[in-house]
Design an enzyme around this catalytic site. Structure first.
Site, short mmCIF file in Angstrom:
data_model
loop_
_atom_site.label_atom_id
_atom_site.label_comp_id
_atom_site.label_asym_id
_atom_site.label_seq_id
_atom_site.Cartn_x
_atom_site.Cartn_y
_atom_site.Cartn_z
N TRP A 101 -39.04 -22.87 -39.02
CA TRP A 101 -40.38 -22.99 -39.70
C TRP A 101 -41.02 -23.04 -40.62
O TRP A 101 -41.86 -23.12 -41.48
CB TRP A 101 -41.23 -21.83 -39.09
CG TRP A 101 -42.02 -22.42 -36.89
CD1 TRP A 101 -41.23 -21.53 -36.14
CD2 TRP A 101 -42.77 -23.55 -36.97
NE1 TRP A 101 -42.36 -22.47 -35.33
CE2 TRP A 101 -42.96 -23.99 -35.96
CE3 TRP A 101 -43.41 -24.52 -37.79
CZ2 TRP A 101 -43.76 -24.19 -34.60
CZ3 TRP A 101 -44.61 -25.58 -37.15
CH2 TRP A 101 -44.55 -25.30 -35.43
N ASP A 174 -45.02 -15.61 -43.38
CA ASP A 174 -45.88 -16.63 -42.03
C ASP A 174 -45.22 -15.57 -40.43
O ASP A 174 -44.32 -15.41 -40.62
CB ASP A 174 -45.42 -17.59 -41.60
CG ASP A 174 -45.98 -18.13 -39.84
OD1 ASP A 174 -46.11 -18.07 -39.91
OD2 ASP A 174 -44.76 -19.88 -40.42
N LYS A 198 -49.73 -17.63 -30.69
CA LYS A 198 -48.61 -16.84 -29.84
C LYS A 198 -49.04 -15.74 -29.44
O LYS A 198 -48.44 -14.81 -29.01
CB LYS A 198 -47.47 -16.72 -31.33
CG LYS A 198 -47.28 -17.94 -32.08
CD LYS A 198 -46.75 -19.15 -31.30
CE LYS A 198 -47.63 -20.40 -31.84
NZ LYS A 198 -46.44 -20.57 -32.96
C1 LIG Z 1 -46.30 -21.78 -33.82
C2 LIG Z 1 -46.09 -21.59 -35.54
C3 LIG Z 1 -46.48 -22.24 -36.61
C4 LIG Z 1 -46.91 -23.34 -36.40
O1 LIG Z 1 -48.21 -22.68 -35.58
P1 LIG Z 1 -49.66 -24.22 -36.24
O2 LIG Z 1 -50.54 -22.97 -35.44
O3 LIG Z 1 -48.92 -24.58 -34.38
O4 LIG Z 1 -49.59 -25.07 -37.02
C5 LIG Z 1 -46.20 -22.19 -37.66
N1 LIG Z 1 -44.90 -20.68 -38.05
C6 LIG Z 1 -44.73 -20.07 -36.76
C7 LIG Z 1 -43.94 -19.09 -37.14
C8 LIG Z 1 -45.08 -20.66 -35.75
O5 LIG Z 1 -43.98 -20.13 -34.22
#
Ligand SMILES: *Cc1c(COP(=O)(O)O)cnc(C)c1O
Length: 362
Positions: A101, A174, A198
């Site tokens: 990511w 993030d 998540k």
């Molecule tokens: C799932 C995830 C993303 C992407 O998320 P989207 O909402 O599908 O764009 C980005 N960073 C992390 C750490 C993730 O787990």
């Protein structure tokens, strides 16, 4: 019958929240309408969104000097919005690479005409590690230091916030797959953000928390819906927001409060993860590759000693009501995502199934 859903996202949600949403689904707040059918400008929805923000601020201790933004386009949208809001073309940012990511985010950012200076890359360990504190330096002219606090695919969590290394450079993190899973010191960050699907609710909502002094320097060609200042000034309602996702996010926040808040959530999550890691470590059949200090309390990848048995393991798990344990397609093996909503019973059921499979099949 409810199953134990170990999906990485969209992920299992707390049953009481689903039940509340179901009970008021067709007649929300005695409006004679569902929340899906009311105006986002109406009093009821405006109150609902304001309550979600206030509850988030209370739970996470978000200081008044930070804005809370409800945005669309997922975390991936923010990969591009971050450089658009914090840099001009030709600028550079610094980044720590701990897995897929963070790599994806850097790549997407670089499409905006900025250079990512990689201050630490954990490629050598196969992204099973995080950098040691003090082991890297951040160039003072970097516009921000970027990292992913919890790598969802590799099951790798940064064990510290690199404030000492960053110095005056704002930190952008993030936190998609660990959002509100434990206390967070928002003041250490310039920007924290993540997709809701998540740990915070349904897909369609990104929650970005940004320090006020970082607003207002977006590039002139930044699309309005990704200009944090524009969205802050409009209370995230420049256009129609993802109303149902914001409503459900609010219910989740109240559920977290009912659980005792982020301290209690963190203790529960640590206990759940410890039980699962202990079971993996005690076995000679299951393996987790991540160094102990960097193990994620949210995503627990593990492999079987004999990958030929993967299919049988997954089929047996499905039959036992343990769903979505297949690892990410890029790494194979298994992955148990055990976010806030995963119950102690779910962990127990998984550990018992793993032990039984090892006893009868290994
Ligand atoms: C799932 C995830 C993303 C992407 O998320 P989207 O909402 O599908 O764009 C980005 N960073 C992390 C750490 C993730 O787990």
């Amino acid at each position: 019958m409810r199953v134990h859903n170990f999906s990485a996202g969209p992920a299992q949600l707390p049953l009481p929240v689903l039940e509340q949403a179901a009970s008021e689904f067709t007649d929300w707040r005695s409006s004679g309408m569902s929340v899906l059918e009311v105006s986002h400008r109406g009093k009821d929805f405006v109150e609902c969104a304001a309550d979600a923000e206030a509850t988030l601020r209370r739970l996470a201790g978000v200081p008044d000097s930070y804005k809370v933004l409800f945005l669309q386009g997922g975390a991936t949208g923010q990969f591009a919005a971050i450089p658009q809001n914090l840099t001009q073309r030709g600028d550079s940012f610094a980044a720590i690479l701990t897995g897929q990511w963070s790599k994806k985010a850097v790549k997407e950012s670089e499409r905006q005409g900025v250079t990512g200076t990689i201050v630490s890359d954990q490629a050598e360990s196969g992204y099973a590690t995080t950098p040691a504190e003090g082991s890297f330096e951040v160039p003072a002219d970097a516009k921000y230091l970027y990292y992913c606090a919890n790598e969802t695919i590799g099951g790798v969590a940064m064990p510290f916030v690199p404030t000492a290394e960053a110095g005056d450079v704002p930190i952008v993190a993030d936190v998609s797959s660990m959002y509100l899973s434990r206390p967070i010191d928002v003041e250490k960050f310039g920007v924290v953000y993540g997709g809701a699907q998540k740990n915070l609710g349904p897909a369609g909502l990104d929650v970005t928390i940004v320090r006020e002094d970082l607003l207002g320097s977006a590039r002139p060609d930044t699309p309005s819906i990704w200009d944090w200042k524009v969205m802050a000034d409009k209370d995230s309602m420049l256009n129609t927001p993802p109303t149902f996702s914001i409503y459900l996010f609010g219910l989740i926040l109240h559920w977290i409060e009912d659980q005792g808040g982020l301290e209690a959530m963190g203790r529960r999550n640590d206990a759940k993860a410890a039980r699962l890691y202990d079971a993996v470590d005690a076995s000679s059949f299951y393996t987790n590759p991540v160094e102990k200090r960097s193990r994620s309390a949210m995503n627990v990848p593990f492999t079987l000693a004999d990958p030929e048995l993967d299919k049988d393991f997954l089929a047996g798990a499905e039959a036992a009501g343990l769903k979505n344990l297949k690892g990410h397609r890029s790494v194979g093996g298994m992955r148990a995502s055990i976010y806030n909503a995963m119950t102690d019973d779910g962990i127990t059921a998984l550990i018992e199934y793993m032990a039984e499979f090892e006893r009868t099949r290994a």
